[in-house]
Write a protein that holds these residues in place. Structure first.
Motif, mmCIF file in Angstrom:
data_model
loop_
_atom_site.group_PDB
_atom_site.id
_atom_site.type_symbol
_atom_site.label_atom_id
_atom_site.label_comp_id
_atom_site.label_asym_id
_atom_site.label_seq_id
_atom_site.Cartn_x
_atom_site.Cartn_y
_atom_site.Cartn_z
ATOM 1 N N GLU A 8 25.954 25.610 35.946
ATOM 2 C CA GLU A 8 26.501 24.282 36.166
ATOM 3 C C GLU A 8 27.980 24.255 35.759
ATOM 4 O OE1 GLU A 8 25.154 21.604 37.556
ATOM 5 O OE2 GLU A 8 23.294 22.705 37.917
ATOM 6 N N TYR A 48 13.732 28.397 34.957
ATOM 7 C CA TYR A 48 14.092 29.537 35.811
ATOM 8 C C TYR A 48 15.315 30.313 35.351
ATOM 9 C CZ TYR A 48 17.063 25.910 38.091
ATOM 10 O OH TYR A 48 17.953 24.902 38.372
ATOM 11 N N HIS A 91 20.570 30.808 39.742
ATOM 12 C CA HIS A 91 21.037 29.690 38.921
ATOM 13 C C HIS A 91 20.314 29.629 37.576
ATOM 14 C CE1 HIS A 91 23.286 25.991 38.601
ATOM 15 N NE2 HIS A 91 22.210 25.257 38.377
ATOM 16 N N ASN A 119 24.940 20.690 40.828
ATOM 17 C CA ASN A 119 25.077 19.244 41.015
ATOM 18 C C ASN A 119 26.170 18.641 40.144
ATOM 19 O OD1 ASN A 119 23.124 18.844 42.938
ATOM 20 N ND2 ASN A 119 21.484 18.443 41.465
ATOM 21 N N SER A 139 21.972 18.035 35.410
ATOM 22 C CA SER A 139 22.096 18.348 36.838
ATOM 23 C C SER A 139 20.869 17.910 37.621
ATOM 24 C CB SER A 139 22.351 19.834 37.047
ATOM 25 O OG SER A 139 21.139 20.569 36.992
ATOM 26 N N GLU A 143 23.697 29.919 45.181
ATOM 27 C CA GLU A 143 22.899 29.273 44.141
ATOM 28 C C GLU A 143 21.441 29.214 44.580
ATOM 29 O OE1 GLU A 143 23.818 25.103 42.721
ATOM 30 O OE2 GLU A 143 21.632 25.100 42.613
ATOM 31 N N GLU A 194 26.300 21.501 47.558
ATOM 32 C CA GLU A 194 25.191 20.947 48.351
ATOM 33 C C GLU A 194 25.607 19.700 49.124
ATOM 34 O OE1 GLU A 194 21.695 20.939 45.777
ATOM 35 O OE2 GLU A 194 21.662 23.112 45.906
HETATM 36 C C1 BDP Z 1 20.217 22.404 42.911
HETATM 37 C C2 BDP Z 1 21.457 21.893 42.201
HETATM 38 C C3 BDP Z 1 21.453 22.308 40.751
HETATM 39 C C4 BDP Z 1 20.122 21.959 40.122
HETATM 40 C C5 BDP Z 1 18.999 22.605 40.907
HETATM 41 C C6 BDP Z 1 17.601 22.227 40.424
HETATM 42 O O1 BDP Z 1 22.625 22.365 42.829
HETATM 43 O O2 BDP Z 1 22.506 21.685 40.078
HETATM 44 O O3 BDP Z 1 20.069 22.345 38.779
HETATM 45 O O4 BDP Z 1 19.058 22.153 42.224
HETATM 46 O O5 BDP Z 1 17.096 21.216 40.939
HETATM 47 O O6 BDP Z 1 20.022 21.760 44.118
HETATM 48 O O7 BDP Z 1 17.014 22.934 39.603
#
Ligand code: BDP
Length: 499
Positions: free
Chosen positions: A45, A364, A331, A80, A341, A291, A172
């Motif tokens: 992030e 994750y 990610h 996000n 996020s 990502e 996104e």
């Molecule tokens: C993605 C976003 C990220 C989130 C992830 C999630 O870009 O920031 O942490 O989803 O939902 O779409 O785990």
């Protein structure tokens, strides 16, 4: 009855039934793809920069784990939260006033705001130097203020120098209709109307600035649509990569988000690759998965943080190598930034208000902080110790293929859920990765003489325990007329080097 007796007599035999031996050999066709040396990447992030001590040369525990995963990978900062940061150029700078967007499930609350300071960027540079990694740096598009993006970009480019691969503007963007923009007008055309002038403004202030785009969440059809419109742009920013994201499944509550399905082939991967490749070919640039991970909304406990995710991660990376991607960023993060996020999904609303509230790791994350491990008796705050999680072990296993040339392979595992990939290294040695993802069946291979370099294993698919063990002591191997027979236990992967 005699039927029951007959079935009972059959049972032991079928329990120990052995799948037939699967032949594995190199295919005869041309090489499949060249894998860049910096293929391996992590995504964090942007909000992680709020704490300048995180990506810092002093955070030696984190640096060590990055280096274990890859000696020269790519750190991508976005997610996000990249629409919610602001560039605090001096201690006296005041935050921008925002008319707040809409609240939406799984997105940061519209009131989210955090500062990025010159100190954070200096420390990021020291961190990158210490890891040998480069950076994809995400600037704000959602709440963009052109002058602020330009000032931030200038400082980042000057400070990171050659450690900066490129900028991206917006995370996104195919989901902006849900919270940041008017759904009636938002789409590829409106995106380009905003993105192109902003990128050109950055490029004017930062000579040599490069960009990746559009970083869509799931609608990869945006890429060919952009490529179609690109030729007719009067002035083109210097785009060097097309990008998209990929989460295998979700939300965590979905019954479909289970280990059995995770380890099956996912046709969406190749479908997305076809769109990305079509667009990238048209624009003459590489394409990257910037990502992704197993399950969105922070992952699913017992799946995203279990050994199954190691096998998934390795297989997913190998598959994207063979589909021609220039790299992959999985990610993760430390906890608080990630909780924000996803709108607090990890542990409720209070997480977003107070970064000092104990928070768990996202399930994750490839690298976790010891302080964020559930049940470890620690307080949920970050400490200096980091460790590689199962999906990170999968990345480490696949990282042996970075910098190689992928070769075609002939392999039919029959009823065993297994895959294999081969590559020629720069030293001309051929390595083969065989992933037996099957929950219960072992895989007996007959192949040319090879030596086991390392084994990726875990106690059970749904348990966190994961190991990468050098050498092949645990793998049964016998000489055969033309090579050897190797037996790979259920849910185990091996890396072999042909003799
Ligand atoms: C993605 C976003 C990220 C989130 C992830 C999630 O870009 O920031 O942490 O989803 O939902 O779409 O785990």
């Amino acid at each position: 009855s005699s039927l029951t007796l007959a079935l009972a007599a059959l049972r032991p035999a079928s329990l120990f039934a052995q799948a037939p031996t699967a032949a594995l050999k190199l295919g005869s066709g041309a090489p499949i793809a060249k894998v860049p040396a910096d293929f391996i990447g992590l995504s964090y992030e942007a909000m992680q920069l709020e704490d300048p001590t995180f990506f810092s040369p002093a955070n030696t525990g984190l640096i060590a784990e990055f280096r274990k995963i890859s000696s020269h990978g790519v750190l991508r900062l976005g997610g996000n939260t990249s629409e919610f940061g602001w560039w605090k150029a001096t201690p006296a700078s005041q935050p921008p006033v925002r008319t707040s967007g809409k609240a939406d499930n799984g997105e940061p609350p519209p009131t989210t705001i955090f500062a990025i300071t010159p100190e954070a960027i200096h420390n990021l540079n020291g961190f990158l130097k210490a890891t040998g990694w480069t950076c994809i740096y995400g600037l704000n598009l959602g709440f963009a203020v052109e002058a602020a993006d330009v000032a931030e970009a200038r400082f980042v480019a000057q400070t990171l120098g050659t450690h900066l691969q490129y900028f991206q503007l917006g995370n996104e963007v195919d989901m902006f209709n849900r919270h940041l923009r008017d759904p009636k007008t938002w789409g590829v055309d409106q995106y380009l109307k905003e993105w192109v002038p902003l990128a050109l403004a950055v490029q004017k202030a930062v000579p040599g600035a490069k960009f990746g785009m559009p970083d869509v969440a799931s609608d990869v059809s945006w890429l060919p649509k952009i490529a179609d419109r690109w030729a007719s742009l009067p002035e083109k920013p210097n785009v060097i990569t097309l990008s998209h994201h990929y989460y295998w499944g979700g939300p965590p509550s979905s019954a479909n988000a289970n280990i059995e399905r995770l380890l099956r082939p996912s046709p969406a991967v190749a479908q997305k690759a076809a769109l990305a490749r079509e667009a990238a070919t048209k624009m003459g640039v590489p394409f990257r998965m910037t990502e992704g991970n197993t399950v969105y909304q922070g992952g699913k406990p017992g799946l995203s943080d279990a050994f199954a995710a190691a096998l998934w991660g390795a297989d997913y990376l190998f598959e994207l190598m063979s589909l021609g991607y220039s790299g992959v960023n999985l990610h993760g993060g430390s906890g608080h930034a990630q909780a924000v996020s996803v709108g607090g999904f990890l542990r409720g609303e209070q997480l977003m208000k107070d970064p000092n509230v104990p928070h768990p790791k996202p399930f994750y994350t490839p690298i976790a902080n010891e302080g964020t491990l559930a049940g470890s008796g620690v307080d949920g705050k970050l400490n200096g110790k980091y460790l590689i999680e199962p999906v990170g072990y999968g990345m480490k296993f696949a990282s042996r293929f970075a910098g190689t040339t992928l070769l075609p392979i002939d392999f039919n595992p029959g009823t065993v859920n297994a895959v294999a990939y081969a590559a020629r290294r720069a030293d001309n040695k051929v390595i083969v990765a065989v992933l037996n993802k099957d929950a219960s069946q072992e895989l007996t291979l007959s192949m040319a003489a090879a030596q086991v370099i390392e084994v990726l294993s875990g106690s059970a698919l749904d348990q966190p325990e994961t190991h990468i063990t050098p050498g092949g002591k645990s793998i049964k191997s016998t000489k055969a007329a033309e090579g050897q027979t190797i037996t790979i236990p259920a849910h185990t992967a091996v890396m072999l080097q042909l003799r």
